[in-house]
Write a protein that holds these residues in place. Sequence first.
Motif, PDB file in Angstrom:
ATOM      1  N   ARG A 200      64.665  62.142  53.636  1.00  0.00           N
ATOM      2  CA  ARG A 200      64.169  62.458  55.128  1.00  0.00           C
ATOM      3  C   ARG A 200      63.046  63.316  54.977  1.00  0.00           C
ATOM      4  O   ARG A 200      63.093  64.398  54.025  1.00  0.00           O
ATOM      5  CB  ARG A 200      65.395  63.133  55.943  1.00  0.00           C
ATOM      6  N   ARG A 201      62.165  63.728  55.751  1.00  0.00           N
ATOM      7  CA  ARG A 201      61.035  64.601  55.783  1.00  0.00           C
ATOM      8  C   ARG A 201      61.526  65.666  56.852  1.00  0.00           C
ATOM      9  O   ARG A 201      62.526  65.640  57.484  1.00  0.00           O
ATOM     10  CB  ARG A 201      59.811  63.624  56.463  1.00  0.00           C
ATOM     11  N   GLU A 205      62.590  62.525  59.773  1.00  0.00           N
ATOM     12  CA  GLU A 205      62.337  60.988  59.603  1.00  0.00           C
ATOM     13  C   GLU A 205      62.681  60.685  58.520  1.00  0.00           C
ATOM     14  O   GLU A 205      62.596  61.192  57.545  1.00  0.00           O
ATOM     15  CB  GLU A 205      60.904  61.074  59.654  1.00  0.00           C
ATOM     16  N   THR A 206      63.300  59.337  58.363  1.00  0.00           N
ATOM     17  CA  THR A 206      64.061  58.791  57.323  1.00  0.00           C
ATOM     18  C   THR A 206      62.887  58.056  56.580  1.00  0.00           C
ATOM     19  O   THR A 206      61.947  57.243  57.516  1.00  0.00           O
ATOM     20  CB  THR A 206      65.021  57.655  57.534  1.00  0.00           C
TER      21      THR A 206
END
Length: 306
Positions: A200-201, A205-206
Amino acid sequence: MKSTSLVIMAAGIGSRFGGGIKQLEPVGPNGEIIMDYSIHDALEAGFNKIVFIIRKDIEHDFKEIIGKRIEKVAPVFYAYQELDDLPRGFTKPADRTKPWGTGQAILCAKEVIHEPFAVINADDYYGKEGFVKIHDYLINHMDTEATPYDICMAGFVLGNTLSENGGVTRGICQVDENGILKEVTETYELQRSGEEAKGRRDGGETVLVPLTQNVSMNMWGLSPEFLEELERGFPVFLNEVKEGDIKSEYLLPKIIDKLVQNHEAKVRVLETKDRWFGVTYKEDKEAVAASIKALISEGVYKTPLF
């Protein structure tokens, strides 16, 4: 021979030595720890000075357990990373306990670094190739007075840097056809998922990343002039920390990525195929010890190491 330093970020070591501190877990047959192998490989590659970045509260124990032993094989210097070591006009938030990050750690060593240097984490095993390539770059290719900054980085293959026991954080690198870094993005909780790694970020976000992707393991080759950039940038970072935020860190990969995006740094990525080992999780220790044992059997390391 030009002077080059190996700078080891070890301020994250806990204050209770021997109490399950991951950087000090023995992984070699004679009680060697991961740092021993990094120092051995750096000296073999040609580095001729060791700088430990630690905290004042662990200084005595650190020197007794590690420092005095390494002083027998190389010149050793110390720098101290402290939460209240801030530029004029700034004070530590009362409830802040988290270190200010790798950028501040390197900045703390400004008074003892006067030559090109490599920087590494204390608890990562990098293998020999990265040290050889970075040392060669520092000696034969780096322009210490270049504008933009001339930087190099060991580019590890993501699939060689994952733990079987949980997620890891890596700087995912986008590299152009000439081996120049275009972007590095901190990516968290990366775990193998088939032919990719899932992580993830910052925003949650994945992402799926190919196992062949180059990643940063915080193994950089830098000039002493870069320390002036860190000094200029630290107050800017502190001014941008929102009130009540006690976790934001001044991180080397983010600093360098910002410089790259602003065309203020050019980073040569030196790919290494070596496999990373590290004790990210308690369960990793057995695998690391087995890997070191195998390297000794193959003749890569002697025993005892020094």
